[in-house]
Design a protein around this motif. Structure first.
Motif, short mmCIF file in Angstrom:
data_model
loop_
_atom_site.label_atom_id
_atom_site.label_comp_id
_atom_site.label_asym_id
_atom_site.label_seq_id
_atom_site.Cartn_x
_atom_site.Cartn_y
_atom_site.Cartn_z
N GLY A 125 0.81 -1.22 0.00
CA GLY A 125 0.00 0.00 0.00
C GLY A 125 0.84 1.26 0.00
N LEU A 126 2.12 1.13 -0.40
CA LEU A 126 3.02 2.30 -0.39
C LEU A 126 3.45 2.65 -1.81
CD1 LEU A 126 5.05 1.15 2.71
CD2 LEU A 126 3.57 3.17 2.64
N TYR A 127 4.14 3.78 -1.91
CA TYR A 127 4.46 4.31 -3.24
C TYR A 127 5.84 4.93 -3.21
CZ TYR A 127 3.58 7.43 -7.33
OH TYR A 127 3.63 8.09 -8.53
N TYR A 128 6.70 4.50 -4.17
CA TYR A 128 8.00 5.17 -4.37
C TYR A 128 7.87 5.94 -5.69
CZ TYR A 128 12.86 6.18 -5.15
OH TYR A 128 14.03 6.86 -5.39
N PRO A 129 7.67 7.27 -5.64
CA PRO A 129 7.27 8.00 -6.85
C PRO A 129 8.29 8.09 -7.99
CG PRO A 129 6.57 9.18 -4.88
CD PRO A 129 7.49 8.09 -4.43
N PRO A 130 9.59 8.37 -7.78
CA PRO A 130 10.43 8.64 -8.96
C PRO A 130 10.35 7.50 -9.98
CG PRO A 130 11.63 9.15 -6.95
CD PRO A 130 10.37 8.45 -6.53
N ASP A 131 9.97 7.84 -11.20
CA ASP A 131 9.66 6.80 -12.20
C ASP A 131 10.22 7.15 -13.58
OD1 ASP A 131 8.04 8.95 -12.69
OD2 ASP A 131 6.29 7.76 -13.25
N PRO A 132 11.57 7.12 -13.74
CA PRO A 132 12.10 7.36 -15.08
C PRO A 132 11.45 6.39 -16.07
CG PRO A 132 13.86 6.87 -13.50
CD PRO A 132 12.57 6.71 -12.77
N SER A 133 11.36 6.82 -17.33
CA SER A 133 10.75 5.93 -18.35
C SER A 133 11.52 4.62 -18.45
CB SER A 133 10.74 6.62 -19.71
OG SER A 133 9.95 7.77 -19.65
N SER A 134 12.77 4.62 -18.04
CA SER A 134 13.60 3.41 -18.08
C SER A 134 13.42 2.57 -16.81
CB SER A 134 15.07 3.85 -18.18
OG SER A 134 15.36 4.76 -17.13
N THR A 146 22.31 10.15 -10.87
CA THR A 146 21.91 11.17 -11.86
C THR A 146 20.78 12.07 -11.36
OG1 THR A 146 20.41 9.55 -12.82
CG2 THR A 146 22.54 9.79 -13.88
N ALA A 147 20.29 11.83 -10.14
CA ALA A 147 19.15 12.61 -9.61
C ALA A 147 17.96 12.52 -10.57
CB ALA A 147 19.53 14.07 -9.38
N SER A 148 17.60 11.29 -10.89
CA SER A 148 16.60 11.05 -11.93
C SER A 148 15.24 11.66 -11.66
CB SER A 148 16.37 9.54 -12.04
OG SER A 148 17.19 9.02 -12.99
N GLY A 149 14.59 11.97 -12.75
CA GLY A 149 13.19 12.40 -12.69
C GLY A 149 12.32 11.33 -13.33
N GLY A 150 11.24 11.77 -13.92
CA GLY A 150 10.35 10.80 -14.57
C GLY A 150 9.02 11.42 -14.87
N LEU A 151 8.02 10.55 -15.04
CA LEU A 151 6.73 11.04 -15.51
C LEU A 151 5.89 11.67 -14.39
CD1 LEU A 151 5.63 8.17 -17.92
CD2 LEU A 151 7.10 10.13 -18.36
N CYS A 152 6.10 11.25 -13.16
CA CYS A 152 5.20 11.72 -12.10
C CYS A 152 5.77 12.92 -11.34
CB CYS A 152 4.91 10.59 -11.12
SG CYS A 152 6.31 10.22 -10.10
N CYS A 153 6.90 13.46 -11.80
CA CYS A 153 7.59 14.50 -11.03
C CYS A 153 6.80 15.78 -10.90
CB CYS A 153 8.94 14.81 -11.65
SG CYS A 153 9.98 13.38 -11.66
N VAL A 154 5.92 16.03 -11.85
CA VAL A 154 5.14 17.27 -11.81
C VAL A 154 4.35 17.35 -10.50
CG1 VAL A 154 3.23 16.26 -13.13
CG2 VAL A 154 3.53 18.72 -13.09
N LYS A 155 3.95 16.22 -9.97
CA LYS A 155 3.24 16.23 -8.68
C LYS A 155 4.14 15.79 -7.53
CE LYS A 155 -0.86 14.51 -6.31
NZ LYS A 155 -2.17 13.88 -6.46
N TYR A 156 5.00 14.80 -7.78
CA TYR A 156 5.70 14.17 -6.65
C TYR A 156 7.18 14.53 -6.52
CZ TYR A 156 1.44 11.47 -6.16
OH TYR A 156 0.14 11.12 -5.95
N GLY A 157 7.72 15.26 -7.48
CA GLY A 157 9.13 15.64 -7.37
C GLY A 157 10.08 14.56 -7.85
N VAL A 158 11.38 14.86 -7.76
CA VAL A 158 12.42 13.98 -8.33
C VAL A 158 13.11 13.15 -7.24
CG1 VAL A 158 12.85 15.50 -10.30
CG2 VAL A 158 14.10 15.85 -8.18
N THR A 159 14.06 12.33 -7.66
CA THR A 159 14.74 11.41 -6.73
C THR A 159 15.26 12.12 -5.48
OG1 THR A 159 15.38 9.95 -8.55
CG2 THR A 159 16.68 9.78 -6.55
N ALA A 160 15.81 13.33 -5.67
CA ALA A 160 16.41 14.06 -4.53
C ALA A 160 15.42 14.19 -3.37
CB ALA A 160 16.87 15.44 -4.99
N GLU A 161 14.14 14.32 -3.69
CA GLU A 161 13.12 14.51 -2.64
C GLU A 161 12.90 13.24 -1.81
OE1 GLU A 161 12.67 18.10 -4.52
OE2 GLU A 161 11.72 16.54 -5.68
#
Ligand SMILES: Cc1cc2nc3c(=O)[nH]c(=O)nc-3n(C[C@H](O)[C@H](O)[C@H](O)COP(=O)(O)OP(=O)(O)OC[C@H]3O[C@@H](n4cnc5c(N)ncnc54)[C@H](O)[C@@H]3O)c2cc1C
Length: 455
Positions: A125-134, A146-161
């Motif tokens: 029931g948990l979520y790890y948001p950073p989701d690079p397309s790869s 690389t401090a990756s981002g992804g598709l959900c960053c607009v709401k949840y932010g990037v790996t650094a968060e």
């Protein structure tokens, strides 16, 4: 070479070492084109922190460079080997050590694949948001590198968060613990954050404490067709200005849409100039999508089609995730830019990119994490044609210059690596660069960690 292998063997099992030159050559580079890569002396695949420490102590004693690697899906040459180096591949350190629903953290080794972690925490029931397309290939260590981002960053932010704490083996083999596993903590300088995006140049991440969120409801996606990329960017601005919080806001231009159809027969609308995908994972996503649909129409959308269900939404996401591989198939080679601008300047960035494509007579497809202002202009060219290759490099550089002019950054998520080295100095300025070099030498005085990257 013999001395190096002898010393490495003293602290490593035989199967952790690869010396066959045909095999070690296959570890020479990541997925970026046109980045120099050297020939590794040896590839080491450790399974424990102690083995990583042994490698770093050996490297320091013999002054041998070390290049840390995850899955080598990087797009800037940041994981490329240098001549005579030890490639230190962390993919065998792939255990999820702990998932705590109470503390909302996961403790993982660096070789865990992003999607594996996402699925494992999802079951609780948990979520790890950073989701690079790869995400099906790339590792958490690489995402941190690389401090990756992804598709959900607009709401949840990037790996650094999401990186709360790290265990890192330093260049001389010492073990450093940074950060915390608590919800808060401000003791001392934030070394954890410093490691995120450091591209393997400061130490080897051997363990990470990652923040988790409660799993949100399944998202629903809407696809909107626009007569121009500028109209789609206008819709992005309206959506953000009105206070919406989409869980995804992605753009694909006409070239990208066609490339995706050609590669995967996705049935995307080929007559559109720009396709915007917007999703919500709110309690009533259909209502939010209806409101966003109206904003898209006000910006000139010719078609607004909300997905019927989660399965259809997933298909649209798959189409977006295949954008880069699809554009890579357009010609024999690609150079992938990663310029991020303030989202209010997204339209100017995309229009400017089209002008650059015209100026150089090249195909440049653009897909973008539009809600973040993060564009991926993909320069498609024939690498056997010297003139086209020269124009490709020149256009790639002009796109970065345009990004800086618009108040943006040369890299939103892929990193600097080898590809954008010359540009880092322009973005940081003299003082910034000098301080960053000072930090590098404080951690790695002999310059053994991932030499030739960043600076
Ligand atoms: C099809 C495709 C789609 C992509 N989509 C996205 C996207 O949406 N968003 C995004 O941000 N990126 C994306 N990327 C780029 C890439 O997947 C990411 O940069 C990813 O984080 C790299 O992870 P990796 O495991 O492959 O790391 P690698 O490429 O092996 O390494 C990346 C960097 O991290 C360092 N590193 C790796 N492991 C460690 C460690 N344990 N300790 C210290 N340093 C380490 C390496 O030295 C290198 O500098 C995409 C790539 C592809 C091919």
């Amino acid at each position: 070479m013999d001395a190096l292998l002898e010393r490495l063997r003293a602290g490593l099992p035989a199967e952790a070492l690869i010396t066959d030159p045909d095999v070690t050559a296959s570890y020479a580079h990541d997925m970026a084109s046109f980045c120099d890569a050297g020939t590794p002396a040896v590839v080491v695949l450790p399974r424990s922190v102690e083995e990583v420490q042994h490698v770093m102590r050996t490297a320091t004693a013999l002054r041998v460079p070390v290049v840390p690697q995850g899955a080598r899906t990087g797009l800037s040459g940041a994981a490329n080997a240098s001549d005579g180096c030890i490639v230190l591949s962390l993919v065998k350190m792939d255990r999820i050590l702990e998932i705590s629903p109470v503390d909302r953290i996961a403790v993982v080794e660096p070789g865990v694949v992003n999607a594996t972690l996402s699925r494992a925490v999802g079951e609780l029931g948990l979520y790890y948001p950073p989701d690079p397309s790869s995400w099906e290939m790339c590792t958490i260590g690489g995402n941190i590198g690389t401090a990756s981002g992804g598709l959900c960053c607009v709401k949840y932010g990037v790996t650094a968060e999401y990186v709360l704490g790290l265990e890192v083996v330093l260049a001389d083999g010492r073990l450093l613990n940074t950060g915390r596993r608590t919800a808060k903590g401000v003791a001392g300088y934030d070394l954890t954050r410093l490691f995120v995006g450091s591209e393997g140049s400061l130490g080897i991440v051997v363990k990470a404490v990652l923040a988790l969120r409660p799993r949100p409801p399944q998202q629903l996606v809407l696809a909107a067709e626009f007569p121009s990329a500028a109209a789609a960017c206008d819709a992005v601005c309206r959506i953000m200005e009105r206070g919406h919080t989409p869980s995804l806001l992605e753009l694909m231009d006409r070239t990208t849409v066609r490339a995706v159809n050609a590669m995967a027969s996705m049935g995307l609308p080929e007559s559109t100039e720009a396709l915007l995908l917007c999703a919500f994972d709110t309690p009533d996503p259909a209502a939010d999508l209806a409101a966003v649909g109206e904003l898209c129409k006000a910006s000139g959308a010719t078609e607004v089609v909300p997905a019927d269900d989660v399965a259809e939404s997933e298909l649209l996401l798959q189409a977006r995730r295949s954008a880069l591989p699809a554009l890579e198939a357009v010609k024999s080679a690609t150079m992938i830019d990663d310029v991020c601008v303030p989202r209010s300047r997204l339209g100017a960035m995309i229009e400017g990119t089209a002008a650059i494509a015209e100026k150089f007579g090249l195909t440049i497809g653009v897909c973008a994490h539009a809600g973040d202002g993060n564009t991926h202009p993909v320069v498609c060219f024939d690498h056997t044609d010297p003139d086209e290759s020269r124009r490709a490099r020149a256009s790639f550089d002009e796109i970065m210059a345009l990004g800086l002019e618009l108040g943006g950054t040369i890299t939103g998520e892929h990193g600097v690596g080898v590809l954008k080295k010359e540009w880092l100095a322009r973005e940081l300025g003299e003082v910034g660069l000098e301080l960053q070099r000072g930090i590098k030498s404080a951690f790695d005085p002999l310059g053994l960690l991932n030499p030739g990257k960043l600076f």
